[in-house]
Design a protein around this motif. Structure first.
Motif, PDB file in Angstrom:
ATOM      1  N   SER A 267       0.845  -1.193   0.000  1.00 17.44           N
ATOM      2  CA  SER A 267       0.000   0.000   0.000  1.00 17.44           C
ATOM      3  C   SER A 267       0.875   1.235   0.000  1.00 17.44           C
ATOM      4  O   SER A 267       2.043   1.191   0.401  1.00 17.44           O
ATOM      5  N   SER A 268       0.307   2.357  -0.423  1.00 16.45           N
ATOM      6  CA  SER A 268       1.059   3.611  -0.454  1.00 16.45           C
ATOM      7  C   SER A 268       1.087   4.237   0.930  1.00 16.45           C
ATOM      8  O   SER A 268       0.153   4.078   1.721  1.00 16.45           O
ATOM      9  N   GLY A 269       2.168   4.944   1.209  1.00 15.25           N
ATOM     10  CA  GLY A 269       2.299   5.605   2.495  1.00 15.25           C
ATOM     11  C   GLY A 269       3.613   5.273   3.160  1.00 15.25           C
ATOM     12  O   GLY A 269       4.405   4.465   2.649  1.00 15.25           O
ATOM     13  N   PRO A 270       3.880   5.862   4.318  1.00 15.21           N
ATOM     14  CA  PRO A 270       5.150   5.634   5.012  1.00 15.21           C
ATOM     15  C   PRO A 270       5.236   4.237   5.604  1.00 15.21           C
ATOM     16  O   PRO A 270       4.222   3.563   5.793  1.00 15.21           O
ATOM     17  N   VAL A 271       6.456   3.812   5.901  1.00 19.29           N
ATOM     18  CA  VAL A 271       6.670   2.501   6.530  1.00 19.29           C
ATOM     19  C   VAL A 271       6.233   2.536   7.988  1.00 19.29           C
ATOM     20  O   VAL A 271       5.622   1.591   8.482  1.00 19.29           O
ATOM     21  N   PHE A 272       6.505   3.653   8.660  1.00 16.40           N
ATOM     22  CA  PHE A 272       6.221   3.750  10.094  1.00 16.40           C
ATOM     23  C   PHE A 272       4.968   4.571  10.351  1.00 16.40           C
ATOM     24  O   PHE A 272       4.578   5.438   9.568  1.00 16.40           O
ATOM     25  N   PHE A 273       4.323   4.263  11.473  1.00 19.52           N
ATOM     26  CA  PHE A 273       3.117   4.953  11.911  1.00 19.52           C
ATOM     27  C   PHE A 273       3.394   5.569  13.279  1.00 19.52           C
ATOM     28  O   PHE A 273       3.926   4.910  14.172  1.00 19.52           O
ATOM     29  N   ARG A 274       3.069   6.835  13.422  1.00 19.95           N
ATOM     30  CA  ARG A 274       3.250   7.528  14.698  1.00 19.95           C
ATOM     31  C   ARG A 274       1.902   8.017  15.204  1.00 19.95           C
ATOM     32  O   ARG A 274       1.092   8.530  14.430  1.00 19.95           O
ATOM     33  N   GLN A 275       1.697   7.857  16.494  1.00 23.75           N
ATOM     34  CA  GLN A 275       0.430   8.273  17.093  1.00 23.75           C
ATOM     35  C   GLN A 275       0.673   8.784  18.499  1.00 23.75           C
ATOM     36  O   GLN A 275       1.451   8.200  19.256  1.00 23.75           O
ATOM     37  N   GLU A 276       0.001   9.857  18.851  1.00 25.52           N
ATOM     38  CA  GLU A 276       0.157  10.438  20.187  1.00 25.52           C
ATOM     39  C   GLU A 276      -0.613   9.598  21.204  1.00 25.52           C
ATOM     40  O   GLU A 276      -1.807   9.336  21.027  1.00 25.52           O
ATOM     41  N   ARG A 277       0.100   9.189  22.236  1.00 22.57           N
ATOM     42  CA  ARG A 277      -0.521   8.377  23.280  1.00 22.57           C
ATOM     43  C   ARG A 277      -0.153   8.908  24.659  1.00 22.57           C
ATOM     44  O   ARG A 277       0.795   9.679  24.811  1.00 22.57           O
ATOM     45  N   VAL A 278      -0.901   8.461  25.659  1.00 19.60           N
ATOM     46  CA  VAL A 278      -0.675   8.895  27.039  1.00 19.60           C
ATOM     47  C   VAL A 278       0.183   7.848  27.726  1.00 19.60           C
ATOM     48  O   VAL A 278      -0.135   6.658  27.713  1.00 19.60           O
ATOM     49  N   GLY A 279       1.292   8.297  28.325  1.00 21.27           N
ATOM     50  CA  GLY A 279       2.243   7.353  28.885  1.00 21.27           C
ATOM     51  C   GLY A 279       2.533   7.571  30.357  1.00 21.27           C
ATOM     52  O   GLY A 279       1.652   7.961  31.138  1.00 21.27           O
ATOM     53  N   TYR A 280       3.772   7.344  30.726  1.00 20.97           N
ATOM     54  CA  TYR A 280       4.230   7.369  32.117  1.00 20.97           C
ATOM     55  C   TYR A 280       3.943   8.720  32.757  1.00 20.97           C
ATOM     56  O   TYR A 280       4.246   9.771  32.207  1.00 20.97           O
ATOM     57  N   ARG A 281       3.312   8.679  33.920  1.00 21.95           N
ATOM     58  CA  ARG A 281       2.920   9.871  34.684  1.00 21.95           C
ATOM     59  C   ARG A 281       1.950  10.765  33.907  1.00 21.95           C
ATOM     60  O   ARG A 281       1.826  11.952  34.202  1.00 21.95           O
ATOM     61  N   GLY A 282       1.266  10.207  32.900  1.00 20.65           N
ATOM     62  CA  GLY A 282       0.295  10.974  32.133  1.00 20.65           C
ATOM     63  C   GLY A 282       0.905  11.840  31.060  1.00 20.65           C
ATOM     64  O   GLY A 282       0.194  12.645  30.436  1.00 20.65           O
ATOM     65  N   ARG A 283       2.209  11.674  30.769  1.00 20.67           N
ATOM     66  CA  ARG A 283       2.868  12.488  29.747  1.00 20.67           C
ATOM     67  C   ARG A 283       2.530  11.953  28.357  1.00 20.67           C
ATOM     68  O   ARG A 283       2.442  10.751  28.142  1.00 20.67           O
ATOM     69  N   LEU A 284       2.386  12.878  27.400  1.00 23.99           N
ATOM     70  CA  LEU A 284       2.110  12.499  26.020  1.00 23.99           C
ATOM     71  C   LEU A 284       3.407  12.160  25.292  1.00 23.99           C
ATOM     72  O   LEU A 284       4.452  12.769  25.542  1.00 23.99           O
ATOM     73  N   PHE A 285       3.338  11.174  24.393  1.00 22.61           N
ATOM     74  CA  PHE A 285       4.498  10.830  23.573  1.00 22.61           C
ATOM     75  C   PHE A 285       3.995  10.243  22.263  1.00 22.61           C
ATOM     76  O   PHE A 285       2.832   9.852  22.133  1.00 22.61           O
ATOM     77  N   LYS A 286       4.877  10.148  21.280  1.00 26.49           N
ATOM     78  CA  LYS A 286       4.541   9.592  19.965  1.00 26.49           C
ATOM     79  C   LYS A 286       5.019   8.143  19.908  1.00 26.49           C
ATOM     80  O   LYS A 286       6.223   7.881  19.932  1.00 26.49           O
ATOM     81  N   VAL A 287       4.071   7.209  19.843  1.00 27.99           N
ATOM     82  CA  VAL A 287       4.419   5.806  19.743  1.00 27.99           C
ATOM     83  C   VAL A 287       4.792   5.499  18.294  1.00 27.99           C
ATOM     84  O   VAL A 287       4.239   6.078  17.357  1.00 27.99           O
TER      85      VAL A 287
END
Length: 429
Positions: A267-287
Motif C-alpha cells: 500500500s502507499s504511504g510511510p513505513v512507520f506509523f506515529r500516534q500520540e498516546r498517554v504514557g508514564y505519569r500521564g505524559r504524552l508521547f509519539k508511539v
C-alpha cells in the motif's frame, strides 16, 4: 503413561508428598544431576576431578536450582498452564550457564550437559503435570457478605459452610468477607481456623488470586498503598529495558528492510506509523509502529472512533494483518523504550482521545500511568485488544493487578506467554 497412572492412584497422603515443591526439586537434582554424573563416572575412581566434568556438574546444579525457583515464581499467577513454562524456564537457566561457559572459556562436558537438560525437562514436565491433574484448589466459604461473586470463578471448588463447625475434610483455605458484620460465632471460627495454621483470605484478595484482576471499588489508603509498585525493581527494570533494546537493534534494522519493503509494496504511504498516546505519569508521547493500515494523515489527532481498531477493521491492509497477528508491528517501539517513554512490559498506552474518554468514564483510570506503559502486558496476555467500555473496565482491573504484583516474576511470566501468543496470533485486530 502407565507409570503415571500408577502414581496417580497413590493414596492422598503420598500424593501430598509427590506434589510438594521440595520433592520436585530433589527429584530434579537426582535425575538431572546425580544420574548423568553417575553414568559419566563409569567406574572411574578419580571422577569427578577438577575439569570439564566437575564444571558441568556445578553448572547444571545451578541451572536446575535456579530454573526450579523461577518456575515456581512464574507459575503462581492465575490461569497458568504450568507445564507450558517448564521448557522456557530451563532453556533460560541452562542457556545462561552455557553462555558463562562460552564467554569465560570454561571447559564443560557437552554430553553430560545435554543429557542433564533433557532429563530435567522431562522430570519437571511430568511432575507438574501429575500435580496439576491430581490437585484442584478447594475453599471453604463463610456465606455472609459479598462472597456471591465467587460463583463466577471456575478455577477452584467452593463449599459454603452451613455452620461454624470444621468440615470433616479440610479444604486448602477459608474465604470470608472480613468487611461484613460477622456474628461472634463466625469470628471465633475464623480465629480457631487461623490458629490451626490454615490460611484465610478476604473475598477480594481471593478473587485477585483466582482471576488475576484487581477491582478498585473506592478510594482508600490501603488500596493505593498496596498498589504502589516497588521502586527498586522499577530502576532495575529500566536498565534491563535499555540493555534488551540495544541488543535487538541490529535485528531490528534487518527486519525493517524486509517489513518495510512489504509495506511499501502492499500500500502507499510511510513505513512507520506515529500516534500520540498517554504514557508514564500521564505524559504524552509519539508511539512508533510499522504501519498496518491504509495511510490517513494525522489519524492520531482524529476522533475517538478513528483511534479505535475494531474486529475485521477494513482499514487494515493485507500485510498489516500478518504484522498484527504476529505482533511484529510493535517492534519499532524499542526506540520508545530507549527514550524512556515505554517499557517492554506494562499497561498498554492508549491514544489520547481514547485515554481521555476512558478517564472520564472509569474511576481511577489514570492510576495505570504510575508505571511505564509496555509493548506487551498482563491485560494483553489475558484479554487481548478491546475497545468497548465494559471490556476496557476489565482490562483496567488486569492493569491494577500488574501494578499491585509488580515483580520480575510476573514480567517473566508475561514475556513467556507473549511468545506463545505471538506464535498463535491470538487477540490481534
Amino acid at each position: 503413561m502407565a507409570s503415571l497412572a500408577r502414581i496417580a492412584a497413590l493414596p492422598q497422603g503420598a500424593m501430598q508428598i509427590v506434589g510438594r515443591g521440595w520433592f520436585h526439586l530433589l527429584g530434579g537434582l537426582m535425575l538431572a544431576v546425580v544420574a548423568p554424573a553417575f553414568i559419566r563416572y563409569d567406574g572411574n575412581p578419580g571422577f569427578p576431578q577438577p575439569g570439564s566434568a566437575w564444571n558441568t556438574i556445578v553448572g547444571i546444579t545451578l541451572a536446575v536450582s535456579v530454573g526450579f525457583h523461577v518456575l515456581t515464581k512464574v507459575t503462581r499467577f492465575p490461569e497458568v498452564r504450568a507445564t507450558s513454562y517448564v521448557f522456557p524456564c530451563f532453556v533460560g537457566t541452562y542457556g545462561v550457564v552455557l553462555l558463562i561457559f562460552f564467554f569465560f572459556r570454561i571447559d564443560y562436558a557437552r554430553s553430560l550437559f545435554l543429557g542433564s537438560f533433557i532429563l530435567c525437562v522431562i522430570w519437571f514436565f511430568h511432575a507438574i503435570l501429575l500435580t496439576r491433574l491430581r490437585t484442584r484448589a478447594a475453599f471453604a466459604v463463610i456465606p455472609i457478605g459479598s462472597v456471591g461473586r465467587l460463583r463466577g470463578v471456575r478455577t477452584a471448588d467452593f463449599s459454603m459452610l452451613a455452620s461454624p463447625v470444621f468440615p470433616e475434610r479440610l479444604p486448602d483455605a477459608l474465604i470470608a468477607d472480613f468487611r461484613a458484620d460477622l456474628p461472634g460465632e463466625w469470628e471465633h471460627f475464623i480465629a480457631d481456623w487461623v490458629l490451626g495454621g490454615r490460611p484465610a483470605y478476604h473475598v477480594k484478595d481471593a478473587m485477585e488470586m483466582l482471576t488475576g484482576r484487581v477491582d478498585i471499588e473506592h478510594l482508600s489508603e490501603n488500596s493505593f498503598g498496596s498498589l504502589d509498585p516497588a521502586l527498586g525493581y522499577r530502576n532495575i527494570k529500566r536498565v534491563l529495558d535499555v540493555l534488551i533494546a540495544i541488543l535487538l537493534l541490529p535485528a531490528f534494522f534487518l527486519l525493517t528492510l524486509v517489513v518495510g519493503a512489504a509495506i511499501m509494496l502492499g500500500s502507499s504511504g510511510p513505513v512507520f506509523f506515529r500516534q500520540e498516546r498517554v504514557g508514564y505519569r500521564g505524559r504524552l508521547f509519539k508511539v512508533l509502529k510499522f504501519r498496518t493500515m491504509t495511510h490517513v494523515p494525522d489519524v492520531g489527532a482524529g476522533s475517538r472512533e478513528a483511534a479505535m481498531t475494531r474486529a475485521a477493521d477494513p482499514r487494515v491492509t493485507r500485510v498489516g494483518r500478518v504484522l498484527r497477528r504476529s505482533r511484529i508491528d510493535e517492534i519499532p517501539q524499542l526506540f520508545n523504550v530507549l527514550k524512556g517513554e515505554m517499557s517492554w512490559i506494562g499497561p498498554r498506552p492508549e491514544a489520547k482521545p481514547l485515554s481521555t474518554w476512558y478517564g472520564e468514564e472509569l474511576p481511577f483510570y489514570s492510576y495505570r500511568h504510575i508505571v511505564r506503559p509496555g509493548i506487551t502486558g498482563w491485560a494483553q496476555v489475558n484479554q487481548g485488544h478491546v475497545v468497548d467500555m465494559q471490556d476496557v473496565l476489565g482490562k483496567l482491573h488486569y492493569d491494577f493487578y500488574y501494578i499491585k504484583y509488580f515483580s520480575p516474576w510476573l514480567d517473566v511470566f508475561i514475556a513467556i506467554r507473549t511468545l506463545w501468543i505471538m506464535a498463535g496470533g491470538q487477540g490481534s485486530r
